[in-house]
Scaffold this active site. Sequence first.
Site, PDB file in Angstrom:
ATOM      1  N   GLY A 155       0.774  -1.238   0.000  1.00 50.14           N
ATOM      2  CA  GLY A 155       0.000   0.000   0.000  1.00 50.14           C
ATOM      3  C   GLY A 155       0.806   1.288   0.000  1.00 50.14           C
ATOM      4  O   GLY A 155       0.252   2.365   0.203  1.00 50.14           O
TER       5      GLY A 155
ATOM      6  N   TRP B 142       2.094   2.936  -2.504  1.00 55.87           N
ATOM      7  CA  TRP B 142       1.683   3.901  -3.547  1.00 55.87           C
ATOM      8  C   TRP B 142       0.407   4.616  -3.096  1.00 55.87           C
ATOM      9  O   TRP B 142       0.256   5.813  -3.342  1.00 55.87           O
ATOM     10  CB  TRP B 142       1.475   3.189  -4.892  1.00 55.87           C
ATOM     11  CG  TRP B 142       2.771   2.905  -5.612  1.00 55.87           C
ATOM     12  CD1 TRP B 142       4.006   2.775  -5.031  1.00 55.87           C
ATOM     13  CD2 TRP B 142       2.986   2.739  -7.023  1.00 55.87           C
ATOM     14  NE1 TRP B 142       4.958   2.522  -5.991  1.00 55.87           N
ATOM     15  CE2 TRP B 142       4.365   2.493  -7.214  1.00 55.87           C
ATOM     16  CE3 TRP B 142       2.148   2.736  -8.128  1.00 55.87           C
ATOM     17  CZ2 TRP B 142       4.908   2.277  -8.485  1.00 55.87           C
ATOM     18  CZ3 TRP B 142       2.695   2.522  -9.407  1.00 55.87           C
ATOM     19  CH2 TRP B 142       4.061   2.300  -9.560  1.00 55.87           C
TER      20      TRP B 142
ATOM     21  N   ASP C 117      -5.687  -5.765  -5.457  1.00 58.30           N
ATOM     22  CA  ASP C 117      -4.565  -6.713  -5.332  1.00 58.30           C
ATOM     23  C   ASP C 117      -5.125  -8.085  -4.939  1.00 58.30           C
ATOM     24  O   ASP C 117      -6.248  -8.194  -4.459  1.00 58.30           O
ATOM     25  CB  ASP C 117      -3.577  -6.237  -4.243  1.00 58.30           C
ATOM     26  CG  ASP C 117      -2.190  -6.845  -4.395  1.00 58.30           C
ATOM     27  OD1 ASP C 117      -1.246  -6.090  -4.730  1.00 58.30           O
ATOM     28  OD2 ASP C 117      -2.027  -8.077  -4.198  1.00 58.30           O
TER      29      ASP C 117
ATOM     30  N   ASP D 175      -7.919 -10.286  -9.074  1.00 61.82           N
ATOM     31  CA  ASP D 175      -6.793 -10.695  -9.908  1.00 61.82           C
ATOM     32  C   ASP D 175      -6.867  -9.892 -11.208  1.00 61.82           C
ATOM     33  O   ASP D 175      -7.882  -9.965 -11.924  1.00 61.82           O
ATOM     34  CB  ASP D 175      -6.963 -12.205 -10.181  1.00 61.82           C
ATOM     35  CG  ASP D 175      -5.833 -12.790 -10.989  1.00 61.82           C
ATOM     36  OD1 ASP D 175      -5.124 -12.039 -11.686  1.00 61.82           O
ATOM     37  OD2 ASP D 175      -5.670 -14.020 -10.942  1.00 61.82           O
TER      38      ASP D 175
ATOM     39  N   ASP E 101       1.578  -1.599 -10.561  1.00 63.46           N
ATOM     40  CA  ASP E 101       2.912  -1.984 -10.073  1.00 63.46           C
ATOM     41  C   ASP E 101       2.951  -3.498  -9.844  1.00 63.46           C
ATOM     42  O   ASP E 101       3.585  -3.975  -8.906  1.00 63.46           O
ATOM     43  CB  ASP E 101       3.199  -1.219  -8.768  1.00 63.46           C
ATOM     44  CG  ASP E 101       4.661  -1.291  -8.355  1.00 63.46           C
ATOM     45  OD1 ASP E 101       5.523  -1.483  -9.233  1.00 63.46           O
ATOM     46  OD2 ASP E 101       4.954  -1.164  -7.143  1.00 63.46           O
TER      47      ASP E 101
ATOM     48  N   LYS F 227       4.288  -1.083 -14.649  1.00 64.99           N
ATOM     49  CA  LYS F 227       5.607  -1.731 -14.556  1.00 64.99           C
ATOM     50  C   LYS F 227       5.747  -2.732 -15.700  1.00 64.99           C
ATOM     51  O   LYS F 227       4.791  -3.436 -16.034  1.00 64.99           O
ATOM     52  CB  LYS F 227       5.705  -2.451 -13.212  1.00 64.99           C
ATOM     53  CG  LYS F 227       6.922  -3.320 -13.079  1.00 64.99           C
ATOM     54  CD  LYS F 227       7.503  -3.322 -11.714  1.00 64.99           C
ATOM     55  CE  LYS F 227       6.756  -4.141 -10.705  1.00 64.99           C
ATOM     56  NZ  LYS F 227       7.260  -3.832  -9.352  1.00 64.99           N
TER      57      LYS F 227
HETATM   58  C1  LIG Z   1       5.693  -4.804  -5.927  1.00 66.31           C
HETATM   59  S1  LIG Z   1       4.165  -5.215  -5.164  1.00 66.31           S
HETATM   60  C2  LIG Z   1       3.280  -3.715  -5.321  1.00 66.31           C
HETATM   61  C3  LIG Z   1       3.738  -2.670  -4.337  1.00 66.31           C
HETATM   62  C4  LIG Z   1       2.776  -1.515  -4.221  1.00 66.31           C
HETATM   63  N1  LIG Z   1       2.815  -0.660  -5.416  1.00 66.31           N
HETATM   64  C5  LIG Z   1       3.097  -0.653  -3.042  1.00 66.31           C
HETATM   65  O1  LIG Z   1       3.518   0.471  -3.246  1.00 66.31           O
HETATM   66  O2  LIG Z   1       2.917  -1.103  -1.911  1.00 66.31           O
HETATM   67  C6  LIG Z   1       3.430  -6.227  -6.373  1.00 66.31           C
HETATM   68  C7  LIG Z   1       2.029  -6.676  -6.045  1.00 66.31           C
HETATM   69  O3  LIG Z   1       1.465  -7.301  -7.205  1.00 66.31           O
HETATM   70  C8  LIG Z   1       0.442  -8.162  -6.733  1.00 66.31           C
HETATM   71  N2  LIG Z   1       0.005  -9.032  -7.826  1.00 66.31           N
HETATM   72  C9  LIG Z   1       0.761  -9.883  -8.560  1.00 66.31           C
HETATM   73  N3  LIG Z   1       0.011 -10.506  -9.483  1.00 66.31           N
HETATM   74  C10 LIG Z   1      -1.257 -10.027  -9.340  1.00 66.31           C
HETATM   75  C11 LIG Z   1      -2.484 -10.285 -10.005  1.00 66.31           C
HETATM   76  N4  LIG Z   1      -2.557 -11.160 -11.012  1.00 66.31           N
HETATM   77  N5  LIG Z   1      -3.577  -9.598  -9.626  1.00 66.31           N
HETATM   78  C12 LIG Z   1      -3.521  -8.717  -8.602  1.00 66.31           C
HETATM   79  N6  LIG Z   1      -2.388  -8.435  -7.912  1.00 66.31           N
HETATM   80  C13 LIG Z   1      -1.276  -9.092  -8.275  1.00 66.31           C
HETATM   81  C14 LIG Z   1       1.114  -8.875  -5.584  1.00 66.31           C
HETATM   82  O4  LIG Z   1       0.156  -9.453  -4.748  1.00 66.31           O
HETATM   83  C15 LIG Z   1       1.903  -7.725  -4.938  1.00 66.31           C
HETATM   84  O5  LIG Z   1       1.204  -7.198  -3.843  1.00 66.31           O
END
Ligand SMILES: C[S@@+](CC[C@H](N)C(=O)[O-])C[C@H]1O[C@@H](n2cnc3c(N)ncnc32)[C@H](O)[C@@H]1O
Length: 204
Positions: free
Chosen positions: A55, A57, A74, A92, A116, A156
Site C-alpha cells: 500500500g 503507492w 490486489d 486478480d 505496479d 511496470k
Molecule cells: C511490488 S508489489 C506492489 C507494491 C505496491 N505498489 C506498493 O507500493 O505497496 C506487487 C504486487 O502485485 C500483486 N500481484 C501480482 N500478481 C497479481 C495479479 N494477477 N492480480 C492482482 N495483484 C497481483 C502482488 O500481490 C503484490 O502485492
Amino acid sequence: MPKKRWIEKRITDPYYVRSKREGYSSRAAFKLEEMKKFHVFRGARVIIDLCSSPGSWIEVLTRETDAEFILGIDLKKIRVGESEHVHFLQGDVTDETLIPQILEKLPRLADLVLSDCSQKTSGVKATDHARQMFLAECSLEIALNCLRPGGIFVTKVFQGDLLQDFVSRLKDSFFSVKRFKPRASLKSSAEMYVLGFGKKAVRS
Ligand SMILES: C[S@@+](CC[C@H](N)C(=O)[O-])C[C@H]1O[C@@H](n2cnc3c(N)ncnc32)[C@H](O)[C@@H]1O
C-alpha cells in the site's frame, strides 16, 4: 545470494531506510514519488492503483494528491486501512470479470491508472519477462476500459523482446508514451515503467 547477505543488503538499502523513516509501507513508494516530475498526479481525482499491496503507492497518493477516490486492487489485502477516499477490491488483474467490478465501484472513469504488478520471479529471464508483460497487458486492458479520455496510465514492465511491441500498441491509445527507470528501481533488475499520457478517445 546467501540469506544473511540478502538481509544485510536490504536493511542497509537507502530507500528501505528512508521508507521506514518516512512511514511508508515499502520502498516502492519512492518509485512513484519520482514519477511526480512527469506530472502524473496533475488533476488526478479518481485513481486506480492495480497491484497495490502492501500500500505504499496509496500512501504516496493520499499525501501528494487531492484524490477523492483511490481504488486499490490486489490479490492480497493492503496494510493501509480503507477510508472515505481509499477503497480496496481484492481481485486478480488477469481475471476478465474484474473490469465490470471496477466500473461498478468507480464514481466515474478514472483520471489515472497505476500498475505496479509483479510476481515471484523464476530466475529464467525470458519466462519472467513474458509473465511480467502479461500482467502489463492485463493492466493496459483495464486502463483502456476504466480511464477517461485524456487520462494517464503507468505500468511496470520488464525489459526484453516483448517491450517494443507493447510500447507501440500503447502509442495507438495514448498521445505520448515514455519509458522510465526510477532510481529506486534496482539497477540489477529488468524492471522499468512505461507511462502513457493522454488516452485517446478512439484508438488510432
Ligand atoms: C511490488 S508489489 C506492489 C507494491 C505496491 N505498489 C506498493 O507500493 O505497496 C506487487 C504486487 O502485485 C500483486 N500481484 C501480482 N500478481 C497479481 C495479479 N494477477 N492480480 C492482482 N495483484 C497481483 C502482488 O500481490 C503484490 O502485492
